[in-house]
Design a protein around this motif. Structure first.
Motif, PDB file in Angstrom:
ATOM      1  N   ILE A  93      26.745  71.347  74.828  1.00  0.00           N
ATOM      2  CA  ILE A  93      26.341  71.648  73.802  1.00  0.00           C
ATOM      3  C   ILE A  93      26.879  70.444  72.868  1.00  0.00           C
ATOM      4  O   ILE A  93      26.333  69.585  71.937  1.00  0.00           O
ATOM      5  CB  ILE A  93      27.178  72.893  72.864  1.00  0.00           C
ATOM      6  CG1 ILE A  93      26.486  74.105  73.178  1.00  0.00           C
ATOM      7  CG2 ILE A  93      27.236  72.599  71.265  1.00  0.00           C
ATOM      8  CD1 ILE A  93      27.253  75.293  72.934  1.00  0.00           C
ATOM      9  N   HIS A  94      28.023  69.733  73.411  1.00  0.00           N
ATOM     10  CA  HIS A  94      28.499  68.629  72.814  1.00  0.00           C
ATOM     11  C   HIS A  94      27.852  67.387  72.861  1.00  0.00           C
ATOM     12  O   HIS A  94      27.821  66.249  72.222  1.00  0.00           O
ATOM     13  CB  HIS A  94      30.188  68.432  73.115  1.00  0.00           C
ATOM     14  CG  HIS A  94      31.150  69.064  72.281  1.00  0.00           C
ATOM     15  ND1 HIS A  94      31.469  68.649  70.809  1.00  0.00           N
ATOM     16  CD2 HIS A  94      31.816  70.279  72.369  1.00  0.00           C
ATOM     17  CE1 HIS A  94      32.216  69.630  70.398  1.00  0.00           C
ATOM     18  NE2 HIS A  94      32.336  70.518  71.378  1.00  0.00           N
ATOM     19  N   ASP A  95      27.264  67.239  74.106  1.00  0.00           N
ATOM     20  CA  ASP A  95      26.598  66.183  74.502  1.00  0.00           C
ATOM     21  C   ASP A  95      25.256  65.946  73.994  1.00  0.00           C
ATOM     22  O   ASP A  95      24.509  64.902  74.399  1.00  0.00           O
ATOM     23  CB  ASP A  95      26.699  65.961  76.064  1.00  0.00           C
ATOM     24  CG  ASP A  95      27.844  65.665  76.725  1.00  0.00           C
ATOM     25  OD1 ASP A  95      29.011  65.382  75.882  1.00  0.00           O
ATOM     26  OD2 ASP A  95      28.211  65.990  77.754  1.00  0.00           O
ATOM     27  N   ARG A  96      24.502  66.974  73.414  1.00  0.00           N
ATOM     28  CA  ARG A  96      23.225  66.961  72.933  1.00  0.00           C
ATOM     29  C   ARG A  96      22.982  66.039  71.863  1.00  0.00           C
ATOM     30  O   ARG A  96      23.888  65.576  71.140  1.00  0.00           O
ATOM     31  CB  ARG A  96      22.919  68.142  72.381  1.00  0.00           C
ATOM     32  CG  ARG A  96      22.819  69.476  73.384  1.00  0.00           C
ATOM     33  CD  ARG A  96      22.329  70.778  72.740  1.00  0.00           C
ATOM     34  NE  ARG A  96      21.125  70.751  72.354  1.00  0.00           N
ATOM     35  CZ  ARG A  96      20.701  70.592  71.165  1.00  0.00           C
ATOM     36  NH1 ARG A  96      21.547  70.682  70.200  1.00  0.00           N
ATOM     37  NH2 ARG A  96      19.424  70.645  70.666  1.00  0.00           N
ATOM     38  N   GLU A  97      21.690  65.584  71.993  1.00  0.00           N
ATOM     39  CA  GLU A  97      21.449  64.523  70.796  1.00  0.00           C
ATOM     40  C   GLU A  97      21.415  65.382  69.313  1.00  0.00           C
ATOM     41  O   GLU A  97      20.849  66.339  69.462  1.00  0.00           O
ATOM     42  CB  GLU A  97      20.191  63.896  70.996  1.00  0.00           C
ATOM     43  CG  GLU A  97      19.710  62.966  69.871  1.00  0.00           C
ATOM     44  CD  GLU A  97      18.402  62.162  70.394  1.00  0.00           C
ATOM     45  OE1 GLU A  97      17.906  61.579  69.519  1.00  0.00           O
ATOM     46  OE2 GLU A  97      18.099  62.207  71.528  1.00  0.00           O
ATOM     47  N   GLU A  98      22.164  64.677  68.416  1.00  0.00           N
ATOM     48  CA  GLU A  98      22.166  65.386  67.117  1.00  0.00           C
ATOM     49  C   GLU A  98      20.765  65.418  66.639  1.00  0.00           C
ATOM     50  O   GLU A  98      20.002  64.524  66.525  1.00  0.00           O
ATOM     51  CB  GLU A  98      23.022  64.552  66.359  1.00  0.00           C
ATOM     52  CG  GLU A  98      23.196  65.292  64.748  1.00  0.00           C
ATOM     53  CD  GLU A  98      24.256  64.376  63.988  1.00  0.00           C
ATOM     54  OE1 GLU A  98      24.377  64.732  62.741  1.00  0.00           O
ATOM     55  OE2 GLU A  98      24.853  63.347  64.424  1.00  0.00           O
ATOM     56  N   VAL A  99      20.577  66.636  66.027  1.00  0.00           N
ATOM     57  CA  VAL A  99      19.231  67.078  65.397  1.00  0.00           C
ATOM     58  C   VAL A  99      19.348  66.454  63.838  1.00  0.00           C
ATOM     59  O   VAL A  99      20.108  66.945  63.190  1.00  0.00           O
ATOM     60  CB  VAL A  99      18.887  68.597  65.490  1.00  0.00           C
ATOM     61  CG1 VAL A  99      17.649  68.848  64.681  1.00  0.00           C
ATOM     62  CG2 VAL A  99      18.879  68.974  66.942  1.00  0.00           C
ATOM     63  N   ASP A 100      18.286  66.149  63.600  1.00  0.00           N
ATOM     64  CA  ASP A 100      17.963  65.489  62.106  1.00  0.00           C
ATOM     65  C   ASP A 100      17.391  66.844  61.397  1.00  0.00           C
ATOM     66  O   ASP A 100      16.234  67.218  61.713  1.00  0.00           O
ATOM     67  CB  ASP A 100      16.989  64.453  61.927  1.00  0.00           C
ATOM     68  CG  ASP A 100      16.740  63.927  60.654  1.00  0.00           C
ATOM     69  OD1 ASP A 100      16.367  64.455  59.851  1.00  0.00           O
ATOM     70  OD2 ASP A 100      16.933  62.872  60.591  1.00  0.00           O
ATOM     71  N   LYS A 101      18.114  67.333  60.531  1.00  0.00           N
ATOM     72  CA  LYS A 101      17.838  68.633  59.904  1.00  0.00           C
ATOM     73  C   LYS A 101      16.589  68.595  58.961  1.00  0.00           C
ATOM     74  O   LYS A 101      15.652  69.625  59.395  1.00  0.00           O
ATOM     75  CB  LYS A 101      18.787  69.232  59.006  1.00  0.00           C
ATOM     76  CG  LYS A 101      18.612  70.437  58.569  1.00  0.00           C
ATOM     77  CD  LYS A 101      20.161  71.080  57.505  1.00  0.00           C
ATOM     78  CE  LYS A 101      19.758  72.396  57.214  1.00  0.00           C
ATOM     79  NZ  LYS A 101      20.802  73.038  56.426  1.00  0.00           N
TER      80      LYS A 101
END
Length: 230
Positions: A20-28
Motif C-alpha cells: 500500500i505504501h509503495d503504490r504510486e499516489e493517485v491524483d484525486k
C-alpha cells in the motif's frame, strides 16, 4: 525471537503495508474525471466478491444513500464479476460503480462500508474510517456462532483486541444502524479516534519494510548455515 517446539520464529511484519505504501499516489481530480464521478466526498462500498454475498450486502448498504446526499457512494466492483451483475444496484441516484480499482478508490475515499474479510484490514491501512458489515444465512450464522468463539470478526479488531471499527452483524446490519455508525465516522471525534487507532494498528503489524527484513534474515540465515563447495 520466540521458540516453540524448538523452532525459532521471527515476526517480520505484514507485506500488505509495503504494497500500500509503495503504490504510486493517485491524483484525486484525475480519478474523479476518468471514472465520471461527482465532486463530492466518496463513501466506498466494498460488498465482497461472491454473487450471493454481494447481493445481500449491497442491498443493505445502499439503503442509506438518501440519508447522505452531500456524499457520493461508489461501489468497488470485484474483478470476478461482470458489470451486468451490478447494474440493478446502480439505479439509485448518487451511486457509482468502479471495477477492479479498489486500492485506487480507497486512496481517495472519505469513509467506507466494508464486508468482513481482508478488505477491512486494507481499508484501515489506507486510513479510511469504516463500518464493517456482515450478514449470512441464519443457519450458517447459528452454526458459526457455536463453533467460533472469537470476540470480533474483522481483522482490525482482532489484531487490536478491541473494538476499533464498528461491526454490524446479522440483524444489526440494518439501515438504522448503518446510518448511525456511518455518521459517527464522517467527522468529529469518532473519525479522529479511528484514524489514530489505525496508526497503532500499522505499528502492531510491524510498520513498513517487511519484505526487506525478510530478505535480510534469509540472507543471514543462508550465509551462516550453508557451506559452499568449490
Amino acid at each position: 525471537m520466540k521458540k516453540k517446539h524448538n523452532f525459532p520464529v521471527s515476526f517480520v511484519g505484514h507485506p500488505l503495508i509495503d504494497a500500500i505504501h509503495d503504490r504510486e499516489e493517485v491524483d484525486k481530480g484525475k480519478f474523479i474525471n476518468e471514472n465520471n464521478l461527482e465532486d463530492k466526498p466518496i463513501i466506498a462500498l466494498l460488498p465482497g466478491s461472491r454473487k450471493q454475498e454481494i447481493s445481500k450486502m449491497l442491498s443493505g448498504m445502499l439503503a442509506v444513500v438518501k440519508s447522505f446526499p452531500e456524499y457520493q457512494f461508489v461501489i468497488a466492483g470485484a474483478p470476478s464479476q461482470e458489470y451486468a451483475f451490478y447494474e440493478p444496484f446502480l439505479k439509485k441516484d448518487n451511486v457509482h460503480f468502479i471495477s477492479n480499482k479498489t486500492y485506487d478508490l480507497l486512496s481517495v475515499s472519505h469513509a467506507a462500508l466494508v464486508t468482513s474479510g481482508t478488505a477491512t484490514l486494507e481499508t484501515a491501512l489506507f486510513k479510511v474510517p469504516e463500518v464493517v458489515c456482515y450478514k449470512g444465512s441464519w443457519v450458517s450464522y447459528q452454526i458459526a456462532k457455536r463453533i467460533i468463539t472469537l470476540k470480533y470478526i474483522s481483522l482490525v479488531n482482532l489484531i487490536m483486541d478491541k473494538e476499533v471499527v464498528k461491526e454490524l452483524i446479522q440483524d444489526d446490519f440494518n439501515a438504522k444502524n448503518i446510518k448511525k455508525e456511518l455518521a459517527k465516522i464522517l467527522e468529529g471525534e469518532g473519525r479522529k479516534n479511528m484514524i489514530e487507532n489505525y496508526l497503532i494498528l500499522e505499528q502492531k503489524l510491524g510498520g513498513k519494510g517487511a519484505s526487506l527484513v525478510t530478505a535480510k534474515k534469509l540472507f543471514l540465515h543462508l550465509r551462516n548455515n550453508i557451506t559452499f563447495a568449490y
